[in-house]
Design an enzyme around this catalytic site. Structure first.
Site, PDB file in Angstrom:
ATOM      1  N   ASP A   1       0.862  -1.192   0.000  1.00 36.57           N
ATOM      2  CA  ASP A   1       0.000   0.000   0.000  1.00 36.57           C
ATOM      3  C   ASP A   1       0.897   1.240   0.000  1.00 36.57           C
ATOM      4  OD1 ASP A   1      -2.152   1.750   0.180  1.00 36.57           O
ATOM      5  OD2 ASP A   1      -2.450   1.458   2.328  1.00 36.57           O
TER       6      ASP A   1
ATOM      7  N   HIS B   1      -2.251   0.862  11.985  1.00 36.17           N
ATOM      8  CA  HIS B   1      -1.994  -0.536  11.673  1.00 36.17           C
ATOM      9  C   HIS B   1      -0.519  -0.708  11.354  1.00 36.17           C
ATOM     10  CE1 HIS B   1      -3.313   1.795   8.135  1.00 36.17           C
ATOM     11  NE2 HIS B   1      -2.205   1.307   7.613  1.00 36.17           N
TER      12      HIS B   1
ATOM     13  N   ARG C   1       2.495  13.713  10.081  1.00 31.02           N
ATOM     14  CA  ARG C   1       1.136  13.639   9.558  1.00 31.02           C
ATOM     15  C   ARG C   1       0.568  12.329  10.098  1.00 31.02           C
ATOM     16  NH1 ARG C   1      -1.126  10.000   5.890  1.00 31.02           N
ATOM     17  NH2 ARG C   1      -3.003  10.739   4.874  1.00 31.02           N
TER      18      ARG C   1
ATOM     19  N   ASP D   1      -1.563   9.480   9.974  1.00 29.22           N
ATOM     20  CA  ASP D   1      -2.358   8.747   8.995  1.00 29.22           C
ATOM     21  C   ASP D   1      -3.600   8.172   9.669  1.00 29.22           C
ATOM     22  OD1 ASP D   1      -2.470   7.440   6.292  1.00 29.22           O
ATOM     23  OD2 ASP D   1      -2.423   5.630   7.526  1.00 29.22           O
TER      24      ASP D   1
ATOM     25  N   GLU E   1      -4.840  13.526   9.657  1.00 35.03           N
ATOM     26  CA  GLU E   1      -5.707  13.188   8.529  1.00 35.03           C
ATOM     27  C   GLU E   1      -7.013  12.690   9.123  1.00 35.03           C
ATOM     28  OE1 GLU E   1      -6.200  10.061   4.812  1.00 35.03           O
ATOM     29  OE2 GLU E   1      -5.336   9.417   6.690  1.00 35.03           O
TER      30      GLU E   1
HETATM   31  C1  GLC Z   1      -4.602   6.835   4.642  1.00 34.87           C
HETATM   32  C2  GLC Z   1      -3.598   7.113   3.541  1.00 34.87           C
HETATM   33  C3  GLC Z   1      -3.766   6.106   2.439  1.00 34.87           C
HETATM   34  C4  GLC Z   1      -3.562   4.713   3.000  1.00 34.87           C
HETATM   35  C5  GLC Z   1      -4.463   4.488   4.205  1.00 34.87           C
HETATM   36  C6  GLC Z   1      -4.061   3.255   4.943  1.00 34.87           C
HETATM   37  O1  GLC Z   1      -5.893   7.025   4.240  1.00 34.87           O
HETATM   38  O2  GLC Z   1      -3.751   8.426   3.089  1.00 34.87           O
HETATM   39  O3  GLC Z   1      -2.879   6.325   1.386  1.00 34.87           O
HETATM   40  O4  GLC Z   1      -3.846   3.753   2.037  1.00 34.87           O
HETATM   41  O5  GLC Z   1      -4.409   5.543   5.120  1.00 34.87           O
HETATM   42  O6  GLC Z   1      -2.859   3.491   5.628  1.00 34.87           O
END
Ligand code: GLC
Length: 551
Positions: free
Chosen positions: A60, A103, A198, A200, A242
């Site tokens: 990812d 995670h 940041r 996440d 975020e």
């Molecule tokens: C957030 C990130 C994204 C990622 C997800 C899982 O939404 O911006 O890119 O896939 O988290 O970590």
């Protein structure tokens, strides 16, 4: 008054593996990025946000971390990171790191230990259920690619929770040791020179997960704890969350009590403004922005919005109504392969706006005129495009286009070995859109961005001031708003339609003669008192009404 740095910053988001390769292996790296700091400095950015740089199976794009204390060997070493931080700081550029701690990767040694041994000290670092959770097909984040949020693990003999993909098991935030470990991780990177994080997927970090209860209640004490700890370690470090959540929920991410001191995150991404800005662009109508600014939740005094138009993810339109979303999709993502997860768009801005220069300028002028700190994704400053042949969100992660050669100046490896292919077809191919040629061209988008960023840095009132939308008799396409701050007052006019208009500003009194600081064209000298002002189709004018206290 000297404001806090994050309120006057211009943030630039970099995918390190796509930016600049230094060792000829076809993958961008930290040394490559360090070698391009002068470019970023000239562009005027003051803070670089690095997408995840840790070791990861890369299922990812690095948002599946297998070691929080390391650097992905493709990108370099810890020494390279410290060198980057040192060199950046010498140029007045700070670094923010993505902290992905909702995670881990399923390959992380913690998870491997937890699943293999019920007696492992890491067992309760993850979220388990002995029974099949009744809600295991609910709360999916990636529809079409993810089918469940609880997966049975044969080795553990239990179900584990994963808000995102099944290879991203959620950490158990009610376990004290997890909280302590993550504070150590933050401390580690602050010591090495990071200026903040940041966070996440912040709401999912805070979520208390119980089988059968979806979504679970949020535990904000985690944020309280982080803020205290980060600030104790490094006074000027920041936490940027975020959190794509409802407007009522947002202020809680910054302050424990409504209107109280800013004792949680320093910054929040302005998802609400983002979606509404795209709707306004699609409709050529300022109304969605007027509404969005009027309904903007009030944050704690020292808290700040981080604005953006495109980021590393899909353009998420899930908070619009079906009708609104359809309007944006029809205009900017007419084909099915441009869309993703039934809610978003996997394109870059320039192609979405059909390469129409005046409209691209208007869009970014508007973003930079929104309350908050602007965040810009690498490549947007030259109008890079996407590669829809790449899967999912890879489409917007193609290598930076430094010049017009076959390798785009990205790497000395053979292009076949590049981490992702150079964009080589269509109107946005590296041959046609690249930094080298835009640097030589005074009228290029890159030159325009350099100017935009410099002007914004000269207009602290946008970062720190109080926004007000002016209630004037205007065509629907025009937004007129102002910021008032001790540092000054600025009036901003933007026309979202491609039709010229005249705006009557006689009711707007300024205490000083107005001066134009930025505009899409030379509109000629301003009268001492504002009268009727012309605005071209997709035009914008930024007018300073008062130069305040900048001492
Ligand atoms: C957030 C990130 C994204 C990622 C997800 C899982 O939404 O911006 O890119 O896939 O988290 O970590």
């Amino acid at each position: 008054m000297s404001e806090r740095w994050y309120k006057e910053a211009v943030v630039y988001c970099v995918e390190v593996d796509s930016f600049q390769d230094s060792n000829g292996d076809g993958c961008g790296d930290l040394r490559g990025l360090t070698s391009r700091l002068d470019y970023l400095s000239r562009l005027g950015v003051t803070c670089v946000w690095l997408n995840p740089i840790h070791p990861s199976p890369q299922r990812d794009n690095g948002y599946d971390v297998s070691d929080y204390y390391g650097i992905d060997p493709r990108l370099g070493t810890l020494g390279d990171f410290v060198e980057l931080a040192t060199q950046a700081r010498q140029r007045g550029i700070r670094l923010l790191l993505d902290l992905v701690v909702n995670h881990t990767s399923d390959q992380h040694p913690w998870f491997q230990s937890a699943r293999n041994d019920p007696g492992s000290p890491y067992r309760d670092w993850y979220v388990w259920s002995s029974e099949e959770p009744p809600d295991r097909r609910q709360g999916i984040v990636f529809p079409g690619e993810q089918t469940e949020t609880w997966t049975f693990d044969n080795k553990a003999g239990q179900w584990y929770f994963h808000r995102f993909y099944d290879f991203q098991p959620d950490l158990n935030w009610s376990t004290r040791a997890v909280r302590e470990e993550v504070k150590k991780i933050m401390g580690f990177w602050l010591q090495l020179g990071a200026s903040g994080f940041r966070i996440d997927a912040a709401p999912f970090v805070l979520e208390q997960v119980t089988p059968g209860v979806d979504p679970g209640p949020l535990d904000f004490s985690i944020l309280d704890d982080w803020r205290q700890d980060v600030q104790w370690r490094t006074a000027d470090a920041v936490v940027l969350c975020e959190a794509n959540v409802s407007p009522e929920e947002l202020p809680k991410y910054c302050a424990a009590a409504p209107g109280g001191p800013n004792d949680r995150a320093h910054m929040l991404f302005a998802f609400g403004i983002n979606a509404r800005l795209w709707l306004a662009l699609a409709r050529g109508d300022a109304e969605p922005l007027v509404e969005s600014l009027a309904a903007l939740p009030k944050l704690a005094a020292m808290a700040q919005w981080a604005t953006f138009l495109r980021n590393h993810d899909e353009l998420d339109l899930s908070r619009l109504t079906d009708e609104q979303r359809n309007d944006v999709m029809r205009e900017f993502a007419p084909k099915q392969d441009m869309r993703i997860y039934n809610r978003g768009i996997r394109r870059r801005l320039a192609p979405m706006l059909k390469g129409e220069r005046r409209r691209i300028e208007l869009a970014y002028a508007l973003q930079f005129a929104m309350p908050g700190t602007p965040v810009l994704r690498y490549g947007e400053e030259i109008g890079m495009g996407e590669d829809l042949r790449l899967p999912g969100r890879e489409s917007i992660r193609t290598p930076m286009q430094w010049d017009g050669s076959r390798s785009a100046g990205f790497s000395s490896a053979s292009p076949a070995e590049f981490v992702r292919p150079i964009l080589s077809r269509g109107a946005f191919a590296a041959r046609l859109v690249n930094i080298g040629s835009e640097r030589r061209d005074n009228g290029s988008l890159l030159r325009w961005f350099e100017q935009l960023i410099r002007v914004v840095r000269e207009c602290p009132e946008i970062g720190v001031g109080e926004p007000t939308v002016l209630d004037l008799p205007l065509p629907r396409s025009v937004l007129v708003h102002r910021f008032d701050a001790p540092e000054g007052t600025i009036l901003l006019l933007h026309n979202l339609a491609d039709v010229a208009v005249t705006v009557d500003l006689r009711s707007v009194a300024g205490s000083e003669p107005p001066s134009e600081v930025f505009a899409d064209a030379d509109y000629g000298p301003l009268a001492t008192k504002l009268t009727e002002l012309d605005l071209h189709g997709w035009g914008y004018r930024w007018i300073r009404l008062r130069r305040g206290n900048r001492g």
